[in-house]
Design a protein around this motif. Structure first.
Motif, mmCIF file in Angstrom:
data_model
loop_
_atom_site.group_PDB
_atom_site.id
_atom_site.type_symbol
_atom_site.label_atom_id
_atom_site.label_comp_id
_atom_site.label_asym_id
_atom_site.label_seq_id
_atom_site.Cartn_x
_atom_site.Cartn_y
_atom_site.Cartn_z
ATOM 1 N N LYS A 259 6.532 -5.923 18.389
ATOM 2 C CA LYS A 259 7.815 -5.374 18.869
ATOM 3 C C LYS A 259 7.266 -4.391 19.106
ATOM 4 O O LYS A 259 7.140 -3.005 20.203
ATOM 5 N N CYS A 260 6.361 -3.450 18.312
ATOM 6 C CA CYS A 260 6.256 -1.968 17.975
ATOM 7 C C CYS A 260 4.122 -1.481 18.314
ATOM 8 O O CYS A 260 3.119 -2.447 17.769
ATOM 9 N N LYS A 261 4.054 -0.893 19.119
ATOM 10 C CA LYS A 261 2.781 -0.826 18.924
ATOM 11 C C LYS A 261 2.144 0.133 17.359
ATOM 12 O O LYS A 261 1.187 -0.076 17.172
ATOM 13 N N TYR A 262 3.051 1.096 16.960
ATOM 14 C CA TYR A 262 2.846 1.581 16.124
ATOM 15 C C TYR A 262 3.524 1.119 14.612
ATOM 16 O O TYR A 262 4.752 1.039 14.664
ATOM 17 N N THR A 263 2.882 0.816 13.399
ATOM 18 C CA THR A 263 4.251 0.216 12.438
ATOM 19 C C THR A 263 3.437 1.295 11.014
ATOM 20 O O THR A 263 1.607 1.538 11.280
ATOM 21 N N ILE A 264 3.985 1.827 10.889
ATOM 22 C CA ILE A 264 4.192 2.690 9.545
ATOM 23 C C ILE A 264 4.451 1.951 8.035
ATOM 24 O O ILE A 264 5.253 0.820 8.311
ATOM 25 N N ALA A 265 3.945 1.359 6.783
ATOM 26 C CA ALA A 265 4.607 0.521 5.835
ATOM 27 C C ALA A 265 4.228 1.777 4.865
ATOM 28 O O ALA A 265 3.490 3.080 4.561
ATOM 29 N N MET A 266 5.867 1.935 3.613
ATOM 30 C CA MET A 266 5.461 2.386 2.602
ATOM 31 C C MET A 266 6.083 1.668 1.728
ATOM 32 O O MET A 266 7.329 1.281 1.561
ATOM 33 N N LEU A 267 5.094 1.338 0.950
ATOM 34 C CA LEU A 267 5.406 0.013 -0.174
ATOM 35 C C LEU A 267 5.318 0.518 -1.987
ATOM 36 O O LEU A 267 4.636 1.236 -1.814
ATOM 37 N N SER A 268 6.153 -0.373 -2.707
ATOM 38 C CA SER A 268 5.758 0.125 -4.279
ATOM 39 C C SER A 268 4.237 0.539 -4.449
ATOM 40 O O SER A 268 4.162 0.918 -5.296
ATOM 41 N N ASP A 269 3.188 -0.363 -4.469
ATOM 42 C CA ASP A 269 2.272 -1.024 -4.740
ATOM 43 C C ASP A 269 1.106 -1.576 -4.440
ATOM 44 O O ASP A 269 1.069 -2.345 -3.620
ATOM 45 N N PRO A 270 0.151 -2.065 -4.681
ATOM 46 C CA PRO A 270 -1.119 -2.644 -4.222
ATOM 47 C C PRO A 270 -0.881 -3.912 -4.048
ATOM 48 O O PRO A 270 -1.257 -4.367 -2.741
ATOM 49 N N SER A 271 -0.427 -5.224 -4.671
ATOM 50 C CA SER A 271 0.082 -6.003 -4.266
ATOM 51 C C SER A 271 0.898 -6.160 -3.410
ATOM 52 O O SER A 271 1.541 -6.815 -2.613
ATOM 53 N N THR B 232 -7.842 -1.203 -2.057
ATOM 54 C CA THR B 232 -6.562 -2.499 -1.662
ATOM 55 C C THR B 232 -6.519 -1.514 0.280
ATOM 56 O O THR B 232 -6.308 -2.569 0.905
ATOM 57 N N SER B 233 -7.329 -0.505 0.089
ATOM 58 C CA SER B 233 -6.834 0.074 1.467
ATOM 59 C C SER B 233 -8.434 -0.369 2.158
ATOM 60 O O SER B 233 -7.847 -0.794 3.515
ATOM 61 N N SER B 234 -8.751 -0.504 1.784
ATOM 62 C CA SER B 234 -10.274 -1.400 2.644
ATOM 63 C C SER B 234 -10.023 -2.511 2.913
ATOM 64 O O SER B 234 -10.412 -2.767 3.681
ATOM 65 N N LYS B 235 -9.618 -3.372 1.925
ATOM 66 C CA LYS B 235 -9.447 -4.564 2.371
ATOM 67 C C LYS B 235 -8.306 -4.674 3.326
ATOM 68 O O LYS B 235 -8.732 -5.966 4.459
ATOM 69 N N ILE B 236 -6.448 -3.531 3.159
ATOM 70 C CA ILE B 236 -6.454 -3.560 5.089
ATOM 71 C C ILE B 236 -7.333 -3.488 5.814
ATOM 72 O O ILE B 236 -7.128 -4.517 6.894
ATOM 73 N N SER B 237 -7.794 -2.424 6.593
ATOM 74 C CA SER B 237 -8.320 -1.970 6.818
ATOM 75 C C SER B 237 -9.362 -3.054 7.631
ATOM 76 O O SER B 237 -9.408 -3.410 9.057
ATOM 77 N N GLU B 238 -10.182 -3.858 6.903
ATOM 78 C CA GLU B 238 -11.198 -4.751 7.434
ATOM 79 C C GLU B 238 -10.000 -6.147 8.413
ATOM 80 O O GLU B 238 -10.754 -5.830 8.988
ATOM 81 N N ALA B 239 -9.453 -5.976 7.626
ATOM 82 C CA ALA B 239 -8.522 -7.217 8.168
ATOM 83 C C ALA B 239 -7.901 -6.947 9.362
ATOM 84 O O ALA B 239 -7.895 -7.503 10.298
ATOM 85 N N ILE B 240 -7.231 -5.843 8.994
ATOM 86 C CA ILE B 240 -6.636 -5.021 10.620
ATOM 87 C C ILE B 240 -7.529 -5.010 11.291
ATOM 88 O O ILE B 240 -7.484 -5.832 12.949
#
Length: 283
Positions: free
Chosen positions: A56-68, A100-108
């Motif tokens: 639905k959204c062009k931009y999506t923010i995530a604010m989650l508790s931990d790496p998992s 964790t940030s790098s894994k997410i970045s690569e996948a995105i």
């Protein structure tokens, strides 16, 4: 500007409400659906899954508790990767490690989307007041596009370069904060056991070179053994652990942080993990 928001914990809820109150169109998702109710009353839409919010959204923010949790929202069924595509931006404001940030970045980016890590310095009250400090790294163009949102959420945002730098900066900041809180706890206890007035100690500290807002805000409640969770202790200990791992990677000796981490672990073993991180005083 339309923004998706994944995760409505203590921080995420306050941040999403700020966006709504400042004219943003917001679609929210949370594992516990009931947490969306107040946001809906303020005009938010609800997505059934992270994937539906991304769609639905062009931009999506995530604010989650931990790496998992951060990884789960991206990689699990009905997750971010199922709908992320060219032209869509994903901004992870969770506190995680650089890997964790790098894994997410690569996948995105493999899916054609663009990624920004943007962890924040600040707890419940700064989140409610839009006074967070935002530590962003990754896609510079996405950072510039998100400045209107960051200006609502925070008092200052920094662009720190490549993915991982935001995560590292946040861990260093929270490691220092945890050490300071542990030191304040020991100082209050030492004053009390020595027959001194704990409030007088706080007054003296507030007039000297180590005066700081955290001691002034947290100290009086600590004297009363009152720990309403602005930043849960379990998350502070998680950040200490991740910071120590970063120290291991870089061969940095961190004896003060290691000792403080043991105090936070002890507090968790005493069942204090869901209280504010100042509950380390009970140790």
């Amino acid at each position: 500007m339309e923004v998706g928001f994944l995760g409505l914990g203590i921080m995420g809820k306050a941040m999403a409400l700020n966006l709504l109150r400042n004219g943003f169109r917001v679609t929210v998702w949370n594992r516990t659906l009931s947490k969306c109710k107040e946001l809906v009353e303020q005009g938010a839409y609800v997505g059934e899954t992270p994937a539906s919010v991304i769609n639905k959204c062009k931009y999506t923010i995530a604010m989650l508790s931990d790496p998992s949790a951060a990884l789960s929202v991206v990689f699990d069924k009905d997750g971010v990767l199922e709908q992320i595509c060219s032209g869509k931006g994903y901004i992870d404001m969770s506190t995680v490690d650089a890997d964790t940030s790098s894994k997410i970045s690569e996948a995105i980016t493999e899916k054609g989307g663009y990624f920004l890590e943007a962890p924040v310095s600040g707890s419940k009250k700064p989140a409610e007041d839009g006074q967070l400090v935002i530590l962003a790294a990754g896609e510079k163009a996405l950072y510039e596009e998100m400045i209107p949102a960051f200006n609502v959420l925070g008092k200052k945002s920094f662009f720190l370069g490549q993915v991982g730098n935001g995560a590292k900066m946040k861990l260093v900041v929270n490691m220092i904060m945890g050490c300071m809180m542990s030191a304040l706890s020991e100082g209050l206890s030492l004053a009390d056991r020595s027959g001194l007035n704990e409030q007088t100690l706080l007054d003296v500290l507030d007039l000297g070179g180590i005066a700081n807002p955290m001691f002034k805000l947290k100290g009086p409640a600590m004297i009363q053994s009152n720990y309403p969770p602005a930043f849960p202790l379990k998350h502070q200990q998680k950040d200490m652990r991740l910071a120590l791992a970063l120290g291991d990677e870089n061969a940095v000796s961190m004896p003060v942080a290691a000792a403080a981490n043991e105090a936070f672990k002890k507090a968790r073993s005493m069942g204090l993990g869901d209280l504010d991180f100042s509950a380390v005083h009970e140790v």
